[in-house]
Structure formats: C-alpha cells, structure tokens
Design an enzyme around this catalytic site. Structure first.
Site, PDB file in Angstrom:
ATOM      1  CG  ASN A 248       0.458   2.623   2.469  1.00  0.00           C
ATOM      2  OD1 ASN A 248      -0.692   2.318   2.800  1.00  0.00           O
ATOM      3  ND2 ASN A 248       1.058   3.725   2.906  1.00  0.00           N
TER       4      ASN A 248
ATOM      5  CE  LYS B 206       0.169   6.511   0.779  1.00  0.00           C
ATOM      6  NZ  LYS B 206       0.824   7.776   0.577  1.00  0.00           N
TER       7      LYS B 206
ATOM      8  CG  HIS C 107       2.468   6.469   6.255  1.00  0.00           C
ATOM      9  ND1 HIS C 107       2.072   7.698   5.806  1.00  0.00           N
ATOM     10  CD2 HIS C 107       2.959   5.808   5.185  1.00  0.00           C
ATOM     11  CE1 HIS C 107       2.304   7.773   4.495  1.00  0.00           C
ATOM     12  NE2 HIS C 107       2.850   6.638   4.103  1.00  0.00           N
TER      13      HIS C 107
ATOM     14  CD  GLU D 172      -0.207   9.529   3.538  1.00  0.00           C
ATOM     15  OE1 GLU D 172      -0.892   8.513   3.715  1.00  0.00           O
ATOM     16  OE2 GLU D 172       0.390   9.769   2.468  1.00  0.00           O
TER      17      GLU D 172
ATOM     18  CD  GLU E 203       6.929   5.692   3.317  1.00  0.00           C
ATOM     19  OE1 GLU E 203       6.691   5.105   2.269  1.00  0.00           O
ATOM     20  OE2 GLU E 203       6.033   6.116   4.066  1.00  0.00           O
TER      21      GLU E 203
ATOM     22  N   GLY F 213       3.843  10.784  -2.432  1.00  0.00           N
ATOM     23  CA  GLY F 213       2.704  11.206  -3.248  1.00  0.00           C
ATOM     24  C   GLY F 213       2.954  12.452  -4.069  1.00  0.00           C
TER      25      GLY F 213
ATOM     26  CB  SER G 261       7.428   9.523  -5.743  1.00  0.00           C
ATOM     27  OG  SER G 261       6.522  10.493  -5.244  1.00  0.00           O
TER      28      SER G 261
HETATM   29  P1  PGA Z   1       3.735   7.095  -2.658  1.00  0.00           P
HETATM   30  O1  PGA Z   1       3.450   6.747  -1.132  1.00  0.00           O
HETATM   31  O2  PGA Z   1       4.413   5.887  -3.266  1.00  0.00           O
HETATM   32  O3  PGA Z   1       2.380   7.365  -3.255  1.00  0.00           O
HETATM   33  O4  PGA Z   1       4.619   8.283  -2.681  1.00  0.00           O
HETATM   34  C1  PGA Z   1       4.365   6.029  -0.354  1.00  0.00           C
HETATM   35  C2  PGA Z   1       3.825   5.878   1.032  1.00  0.00           C
HETATM   36  O5  PGA Z   1       3.197   6.817   1.529  1.00  0.00           O
HETATM   37  O6  PGA Z   1       4.000   4.834   1.698  1.00  0.00           O
END
Ligand code: PGA
Length: 248
Positions: free
Chosen positions: A9, A11, A94, A96, A162, A168, A208
C-alpha cells in the site's frame, strides 16, 4: 492451504518513474514465488503500473473506489474506471479513509460491493483503535465492523486486520494478538458464509510490518499475508517480506 497474499500500500507516495523502476526490479524476483503479490499505488500511477505489470505475476491495485459506475461525484473514481486500466484489486475501508475522510462501515461496504460487481477483488480493512484495545473491546469492534460483510462475495475478498494503533507507528501487533483477531474474524466469516468459504478467505495482517517481524506474523495459522505500508515503498524491504511467506 490458502495462498499467501502480500499487498503493498503505497498510500500517497511515488511517481511514474519510481513505480516503473520498482516493478522492473520486483517482477523478475517473483518467478518461483509461492505468494500472490499486489501493488496498490495512487490513481495517477495505475496506468503505468498496469502497463509494466501486464503478463507478470504482479497484480495492480487501487486504494479506494466509489460505489457508483458514474455520476456527479467530483473527485471520485468508479470501479469501472479501474478495471478499464487493467487494475484487478482495490483496498477499501482503510483506517485512514475512515478517520480522515469519514468512511463508515456502510460506505466501505458499498464501495466494496460495487468493486466486486465490476470484477475487482477487494482488500477490506478493519481494526480497532488503541483506546478500544485498552478498553478490552477489540473483538467487539471487529464484530461490529464485520457485520456488513454479508453483502459481499467471499470469493473476491481478502480481509485486512489493521489495528489502528499499529499503522505507521512502528508498533506492530504481536503474532499472538494478530492470531487472536484473525481467528475471530474467520469465525465471523464462517457465520456469514459457512465454514467452507471461511476456510478459503485470506485474512491479511497490516500495521508496521517489516522484514524483521513478517515471518513470525505470517507463521500464525490464520494470518494469510500482509498489507504493507511504509516498508513496501522500498523494493528491497518488500521483497524481503515476500520471501518470508510460507510455501503454499
Ligand atoms: P504501515 O501501514 O505498514 O506503514 O504501518 C499499513 C497500512 O496502512 O496499510
């Protein structure tokens, strides 16, 4: 056994030359790879990604789509616009999107249903916040979030657990925490679609994931892959994560 699924991903990162270089490096590494690999990039990079990935083992994914085929929805992209480009996957729901853009279980489910009807496979994200975990409400929240899934087709669906506190932050769920949530979600799938479909649905862990923690997470019985954000931007790190996938 479920085939491992590793999804990148990106982003809101990257540009055309970067995605081309990334896929040119990644694709030849996947010749004997047991895992299925999807790279989800921003809308503007989808044409070049789809072109470079044509005929390769890499599938290309988007990070959102609308629930209508067309209409007065300024700034939105429909599932048909994605399939026309050669995109085969889309991430929906997601955290976000939920947190920053008011996505709800209802709108996420509508997007996912429209995506499936257009022929896309969906990575459907869910997960609890830190507060919800600390209050001991993780499974309750996952139960609520997954209640809408009965409207989706389990055949073209992967779930992504998640935990919001792990995205993140550099703080991943432990393999045991992931396994507990994944086993719960598989039980929900069984209640919605029956044991057979539940046994086939892939449930990815996201939050992460790195080359260092991927192996232990993917070794859990109900962890069938990973949705990788930050670490997926580096082709070396993402390749190393793919190599930790158990053989199908
Ligand atoms: P991350 O993000 O691996 O940077 O924690 C995962 C995601 O948001 O899909």
């Amino acid at each position: 056994m479920r085939r491992p699924l590793l999804a990148a991903n990106w982003k809101m990162h990257g540009n055309c030359s970067r995605v081309q270089e990334y896929l040119d490096t990644l694709i030849p590494r996947l010749d004997a790879c047991p895992a299925e690999v999807v790279v989800c990039v921003p809308f503007t990079l989808l044409p070049v990604a789809a072109m470079v990935a044509t005929g390769s083992p890499v599938a290309v994914g988007a990070q959102n789509c609308h629930w209508e085929e067309e209409g007065a929805f300024t700034g939105e992209i429909s599932p048909l616009m994605l399939t026309e480009l050669g995109v085969s996957w889309v991430i929906v729901g997601h955290s976000e999107r939920r947190r920053l853009f008011n996505e709800t279980d209802e709108t996420a489910c509508q997007r996912a249903g429209a995506a499936q009807r257009a022929g896309l496979a969906v990575i459907y994200c869910l997960g609890e916040t830190l507060q919800e975990r600390e209050e001991g409400r993780t499974l309750e929240v996952l139960g609520q979030q997954s209640a809408v899934l009965d409207r989706l087709d389990p055949q073209r669906l992967a779930l992504a657990y998640e935990p919001v506190w792990a995205i993140g932050t550099g703080r991943n769920a432990t393999p045991e925490q992931a396994q507990e949530a994944h086993a719960f979600l598989r039980g929900r799938c069984a209640a919605l679609w029956g044991e057979g479909a539940a046994a086939d649905v892939r449930i990815l862990y996201g939050g992460s994931v790195t080359a260092h923690n991927a192996q232990a997470l993917l070794a859990q019985g109900d962890v069938d892959g990973a949705l990788v954000g930050g670490a997926s931007l580096d082709v070396e790190a993402f390749s190393a994560i793919i190599r930790t996938a158990p053989c199908a």
